[in-house]
Design a protein around this motif. Structure first.
Motif, PDB file in Angstrom:
ATOM      1  N   ALA A 293      -1.244   1.873   5.610  1.00 35.82           N
ATOM      2  CA  ALA A 293       0.172   1.514   5.556  1.00 35.82           C
ATOM      3  C   ALA A 293       0.433   0.328   6.472  1.00 35.82           C
ATOM      4  N   SER A 294       1.622  -0.254   6.335  1.00 31.24           N
ATOM      5  CA  SER A 294       1.987  -1.440   7.110  1.00 31.24           C
ATOM      6  C   SER A 294       2.787  -1.110   8.363  1.00 31.24           C
TER       7      SER A 294
ATOM      8  N   THR B  74       1.109   3.970  -3.127  1.00 30.14           N
ATOM      9  CA  THR B  74       0.449   5.249  -2.836  1.00 30.14           C
ATOM     10  C   THR B  74       1.417   6.415  -2.977  1.00 30.14           C
TER      11      THR B  74
ATOM     12  N   LEU C 136      11.133   3.670   0.210  1.00 27.10           N
ATOM     13  CA  LEU C 136       9.941   4.522   0.214  1.00 27.10           C
ATOM     14  C   LEU C 136      10.401   5.956   0.037  1.00 27.10           C
TER      15      LEU C 136
ATOM     16  N   VAL D 162       3.398   8.437   4.038  1.00 28.18           N
ATOM     17  CA  VAL D 162       2.328   8.479   3.035  1.00 28.18           C
ATOM     18  C   VAL D 162       1.496   9.741   3.199  1.00 28.18           C
TER      19      VAL D 162
ATOM     20  N   HIS E 171      -4.609   7.181   8.460  1.00 27.95           N
ATOM     21  CA  HIS E 171      -3.306   6.932   9.082  1.00 27.95           C
ATOM     22  C   HIS E 171      -3.442   6.711  10.588  1.00 27.95           C
TER      23      HIS E 171
ATOM     24  N   HIS F 261       0.808  -1.219   0.000  1.00 28.45           N
ATOM     25  CA  HIS F 261       0.000   0.000   0.000  1.00 28.45           C
ATOM     26  C   HIS F 261       0.841   1.269   0.000  1.00 28.45           C
ATOM     27  N   SER F 262       1.817   1.355   0.895  1.00 29.17           N
ATOM     28  CA  SER F 262       2.610   2.583   1.038  1.00 29.17           C
ATOM     29  C   SER F 262       3.405   2.889  -0.210  1.00 29.17           C
TER      30      SER F 262
ATOM     31  N   GLU G 263       5.566   4.382   7.969  1.00 32.37           N
ATOM     32  CA  GLU G 263       5.117   4.428   6.582  1.00 32.37           C
ATOM     33  C   GLU G 263       3.868   5.294   6.448  1.00 32.37           C
ATOM     34  N   GLY G 264       2.959   5.132   7.395  1.00 32.86           N
ATOM     35  CA  GLY G 264       1.709   5.885   7.337  1.00 32.86           C
ATOM     36  C   GLY G 264       1.939   7.380   7.397  1.00 32.86           C
TER      37      GLY G 264
END
Length: 427
Positions: free
Chosen positions: A135-136, A118, A426, A144, A378, A114-115, A140-141
């Motif tokens: 996010a995982s 996105t 990322l 993002v 998030h 996902h991250s 990460e969240g």
């Protein structure tokens, strides 16, 4: 609960093409012109991804123009549904992400993708519909969220209960004090893995089938031998990919809890996980049984627990003068008279959306915030990850929701950001 459970258990987990909106239809200020179609690419078209795609196809403001999935069978099925040709499909989302004819992407891959997708979509100027959890990991969240906001992208997370009338009614009653001061929120999720395919988790290594890019499916996660028991729907029971129902259903129900608690911009300050159990000697090593307790800054306690009692699946707000249980089409109040309560002229109203997918397209066109905004998504996912970290470390934790760091706890801080395998970054 039957409809909700069926919807959840049919979720797919493959990489599909992103939702894409053609830049040629953009109006002033990067807004899509009102009389234009949003060109969408769908990334990950397993069960959930195909369901999302079908919902968008039914919106005459949308045109699906590309499909991406690492499983050829899923990709071909989606291409047929969208009436596209083979040239409109691919197995690597990077083939789509910089296309100028794509306005938005729909992401319904396994959680660990996902991250990455996105962020790539936001940086390339595309709007995003992303399945939950956002996010995982907590780190990460936040990355993002920062990237989406800096790029002024519209994002809708798949926490679709925010487009449900019963969730909104429950949260409005709570926010306006109709059950008195809020004291506690109970969040019940399933307690036994619903493993599809009859697998045990002890299957031997196999050769990946033709038409399935297992290396791309695994992506950012550690190398592991291929077995069909590992992939697609069942990824969610393996800790390298997801922490089980903690995020699978927890992301939905904690999202509702946060809405009612007015915690879309915050989080808990204390977390402790009790009754933690995992399966032994199997690849399905995510936490399966748990009772996680959170304390929020206003001294509200949130409890997320696993249970086989389906009547407890959902979100229950408990106040000094009553309680409200809500899950999808089910709404129970105590006192019962509250069911007939209408908000007064001075009461706070919450965001109204009647269709989660259409709301996303509404916002792509208007450039307004969606029902499940990036920050709220998030924070809901972060609360889930905090519970998973507490379960992993098997001790109580203190957390600062403002800095999004643990208090004097380097061991816990090391788990804020998921480590990527190989050359993936990322950025």
């Amino acid at each position: 609960m039957k409809n909700t459970r069926r919807q959840f258990l049919q979720k797919g987990t493959f990489l599909s093409a992103p939702l894409i909106i053609n830049s040629s239809v953009l109006g002033r200020g990067n807004a899509t012109a009102a009389n234009s179609k949003v060109q969408l690419a769908c990334i990950g078209v397993g069960g959930q991804g195909t369901g999302n795609m079908n919902n968008f196809i039914q919106d005459d403001r949308v045109k699906v123009v590309a499909v991406c999935d690492v499983d050829r069978a899923h990709r071909q099925r989606a291409l047929n549904i969208a009436k596209l040709s083979d040239k409109d499909g691919c197995s690597d989302y990077r083939e789509l992400i910089n296309r100028k004819d794509i306005d938005a992407v729909m992401i319904a891959t396994p959680d660990h993708w996902h991250s990455m997708i996105t962020v790539a979509a936001a940086n390339s100027g595309k709007d995003i519909y992303c399945e939950k959890p956002l996010a995982s990991s907590i780190g990460e969240g936040r990355f993002v969220t920062k990237t989406v906001l800096e790029n002024k992208r519209v994002l809708q997370c798949g926490t679709w209960r925010r487009s449900g009338v019963h969730s909104r009614m429950a949260c409005e009653w709570v926010r306006n004090g109709y059950i008195g001061k809020l004291k506690k929120v109970d969040v019940g999720v399933p307690g036994k893995f619903h493993i599809q395919g009859g697998y045990t988790g002890n299957e031997k290594e196999q050769k990946a089938p033709d038409g399935f890019d297992y290396k791309m499916w695994a992506g950012t996660t550690p190398d592991a031998p291929y077995t069909a028991a590992r992939c697609h729907f069942n990824f969610r029971w393996i800790d390298d990919y997801a922490p089980g129902y903690v995020t699978d259903w927890g992301a939905h129900f904690i999202d509702v809890a946060h809405w009612g608690m007015d915690s879309d911009n915050g989080g808990p300050i204390e977390i402790v996980a009790n009754k933690v159990k995992r399966r032994e000697a199997t690849i399905y090593d995510a936490v399966e049984s748990f009772d996680i307790r959170y304390v929020y800054p206003d001294n509200v306690e949130l409890r997320m627990f696993s249970t086989e009692n389906t009547s407890e699946w959902g979100t229950k707000f408990i106040g000094e003068e009553g309680s409200i249980y809500v899950e999808n089409h089910k709404l129970i109040t105590d006192p019962t008279e509250l069911m007939r309560k209408k908000l007064g002229p001075n009461d706070k109203r919450l965001y109204t959306s009647k269709n989660h997918h259409r709301n996303f397209i509404d916002c792509v066109l208007s450039r307004k915030e969606t029902a499940s905004s990036v920050e709220s998504a998030h924070r809901a996912a972060s609360a889930c990850h905090l519970g998973a970290i507490a379960a992993k470390l098997n001790r109580s934790l203190r957390f600062d929701p403002k800095s999004e760091k643990f208090v004097d706890d380097n061991e816990a801080d090391a788990l804020i950001m998921r480590k990527y395998h190989g050359d993936w970054k990322l950025s």
